[in-house]
Design a protein around this motif. Structure first.
Motif, mmCIF file in Angstrom:
data_model
loop_
_atom_site.group_PDB
_atom_site.id
_atom_site.type_symbol
_atom_site.label_atom_id
_atom_site.label_comp_id
_atom_site.label_asym_id
_atom_site.label_seq_id
_atom_site.Cartn_x
_atom_site.Cartn_y
_atom_site.Cartn_z
ATOM 1 N N ASP A 193 0.834 -1.306 -0.036
ATOM 2 C CA ASP A 193 0.080 0.101 -0.125
ATOM 3 C C ASP A 193 0.955 1.223 0.177
ATOM 4 O OD1 ASP A 193 1.127 -0.078 2.608
ATOM 5 O OD2 ASP A 193 -0.757 -0.655 3.464
ATOM 6 N N GLU A 194 0.353 2.492 0.180
ATOM 7 C CA GLU A 194 0.989 3.957 -0.069
ATOM 8 C C GLU A 194 1.865 3.818 1.084
ATOM 9 O OE1 GLU A 194 0.919 5.794 -2.661
ATOM 10 O OE2 GLU A 194 -0.238 4.161 -3.399
ATOM 11 N N SER A 195 1.525 3.212 2.319
ATOM 12 C CA SER A 195 2.691 3.536 3.577
ATOM 13 C C SER A 195 3.970 2.503 3.278
ATOM 14 C CB SER A 195 1.963 3.354 4.827
ATOM 15 O OG SER A 195 1.607 1.745 5.066
ATOM 16 N N LEU A 196 3.681 1.863 2.757
ATOM 17 C CA LEU A 196 4.639 0.836 2.385
ATOM 18 C C LEU A 196 5.876 1.282 1.220
ATOM 19 C CD1 LEU A 196 5.804 -2.045 3.383
ATOM 20 C CD2 LEU A 196 4.895 -2.864 1.364
ATOM 21 N N LYS A 197 5.016 1.953 0.317
ATOM 22 C CA LYS A 197 5.719 2.657 -0.740
ATOM 23 C C LYS A 197 6.400 3.820 -0.067
ATOM 24 C CE LYS A 197 2.717 1.359 -4.537
ATOM 25 N NZ LYS A 197 1.666 1.518 -5.283
ATOM 26 N N ARG A 198 5.914 4.505 0.814
ATOM 27 C CA ARG A 198 6.627 5.670 1.262
ATOM 28 C C ARG A 198 7.855 5.041 2.106
ATOM 29 N NH1 ARG A 198 1.790 7.948 2.239
ATOM 30 N NH2 ARG A 198 1.592 7.070 4.370
ATOM 31 N N LEU A 199 7.625 3.801 2.852
ATOM 32 C CA LEU A 199 8.793 3.538 3.574
ATOM 33 C C LEU A 199 10.013 3.051 2.498
ATOM 34 C CD1 LEU A 199 8.953 2.529 6.544
ATOM 35 C CD2 LEU A 199 8.334 0.397 5.781
ATOM 36 N N ALA A 200 9.382 2.592 1.426
ATOM 37 C CA ALA A 200 10.578 2.146 0.557
ATOM 38 C C ALA A 200 11.498 3.316 -0.266
ATOM 39 C CB ALA A 200 9.838 1.166 -0.357
ATOM 40 N N SER A 201 10.506 4.423 -0.290
ATOM 41 C CA SER A 201 11.143 5.240 -1.181
ATOM 42 C C SER A 201 12.221 5.982 -0.472
ATOM 43 C CB SER A 201 10.113 6.470 -1.492
ATOM 44 O OG SER A 201 9.703 7.311 -0.344
#
Ligand code: GLU
Length: 367
Positions: A193-201
């Protein structure tokens, strides 16, 4: 144990962080693949390192940052890279075959099937396909762009059951492990989800193109097509053997249980989306819950410029991307018939390609 595995090897793994391809490291990775091959597992390699090899071969020339410079480096480096893989697999008596692809090679279903047949033929003869992007001829428009996404495409083409993304990181962490001592490895991810993508960016390794974000994109695509995905570090002893045996050696993304049917997979894999079609709440509901096609009546806006037959995103107004599909009308036509009843299409355009904007059979829900 998995039966058909795509092993994606990033530049950082192949160089061990240096400026040169690290041959002992490549031999070690080939050894593990050879062992699996011996056990009857189908192996495909998605290799980076062409540009790095070209740069080293030409003794690190100062070049303008143009596409042509990259193409030149890849043209010099790809053959050297391939020669090395050939030698290292030959130690174990295994033949390899080079496959160079760009996004354009999977853009329509016929070309997609053609690429799939080539891979299938190699595998049925126990030859290990060594795949890279065809960087020497790829321009920005036809590039996949990074080998993480390319490897997801290969996993789909090969109908793999595991995509193994080997990198210089042990996996995905709850925070950046270089700056946060409390960062924990996430062993398993079920929702991207978006929060995981934020974490990965923000986490990006030095030499390669991809970072964790492109790995998440790749994981998202491959698991929808029915493959498990694992991110793991190349420095872990026997990492490939252990991952294929099902050991928890990194971050695992289990395949989605009802994978996209075969016929639709190329929509997931192939073309870049040329635009976005916004739909109203009623249409979004019909797509999500009733298995309907998208009608022009449900379209509220059209972004981007695309041709009839191009792949587009479908987005609910103010919402996330809902689906991906092939538009039956080009963007100009769709703008003119948005909000219309299907029966009006002929009056508005003077012709019709049928009553739907995107047919259900040409669409994949992305939620
Ligand atoms: N295709 C590029 C190369 O071989 C690498 C792209 C990537 O690492 O994502 O040099």
């Amino acid at each position: 144990m998995y039966k058909r595995v795509v092993v994606k090897l990033g530049t950082s793994v192949l160089t061990g962080g240096s400026r040169y391809l690290n041959r002992p490291q490549m031999v070690e990775l080939a050894r593990q693949c050879a062992e699996l091959h011996r056990q009857g597992c189908d192996i495909l390699i998605c290799t980076s390192g062409a540009v790095a090899a070209g740069r080293a071969e030409l003794n690190f020339p100062q070049l303008p940052p143009t596409v042509a410079s990259k193409q030149m480096l890849a043209a010099v480096g790809q053959s050297r890279l391939m020669f090395m893989w050939e030698q290292f697999f030959d130690i174990y008596g295994i033949h390899v075959g080079q496959i160079l692809i760009t996004r354009a090679d999977t853009e329509n279903r016929r070309r997609f099937l053609n690429a799939r047949d080539a891979i299938g033929a190699l595998l049925s003869h126990k030859i290990v396909p060594i795949v890279n992007e065809n960087d020497a001829v790829a321009t920005e428009e036809i590039k996949v762009g990074d080998n993480d996404n390319l490897s997801a495409l290969v996993a789909i083409l090969a109908d793999a059951d595991l995509l193994l993304l080997i990198t210089d990181q042990p996996g995905l962490f709850t925070a950046d492990p270089r700056t946060d001592p409390n960062a924990q490895l996430i062993p398993e991810v079920h929702t991207i989800d978006e929060s995981l993508k934020r974490l990965a960016s923000g986490s990006k390794s030095g030499l390669g193109v991809g970072g964790m974000i492109t790995k998440l994109q790749a994981a998202d695509i491959a698991r929808r097509a029915g493959a498990d995905v694992m991110i793991a570090a190349g420095s872990v002893p026997n990492v490939i053997l252990r991952a294929v045996a099902g050991e928890p050696v990194g971050t695992r993304f289990p395949a989605i249980q009802s994978p996209v049917e075969n016929r639709k997979r190329w929509i997931l894999a192939g073309p870049a989306s040329a635009g976005t079609v916004m739909v109203d709440t009623g249409a979004a509901h019909a797509l999500r819950h009733s298995g309907r096609s998208l009608l022009p009546a449900g379209v509220t806006a059209v972004e981007g410029s695309f041709e009839r037959g191009d792949t587009v995103f479908v987005r609910e107004v103010d919402g996330p991307v809902l689906a991906r599909g092939i538009s039956r009308y080009d963007s100009d036509d769709l703008k003119r018939i948005r909000g219309c009843q299907s029966i009006e299409i002929n009056n508005v355009l003077g012709y019709t390609y049928g009553s739907v904007a995107i047919h259900r059979n040409d669409m994949i829900l992305l939620e």
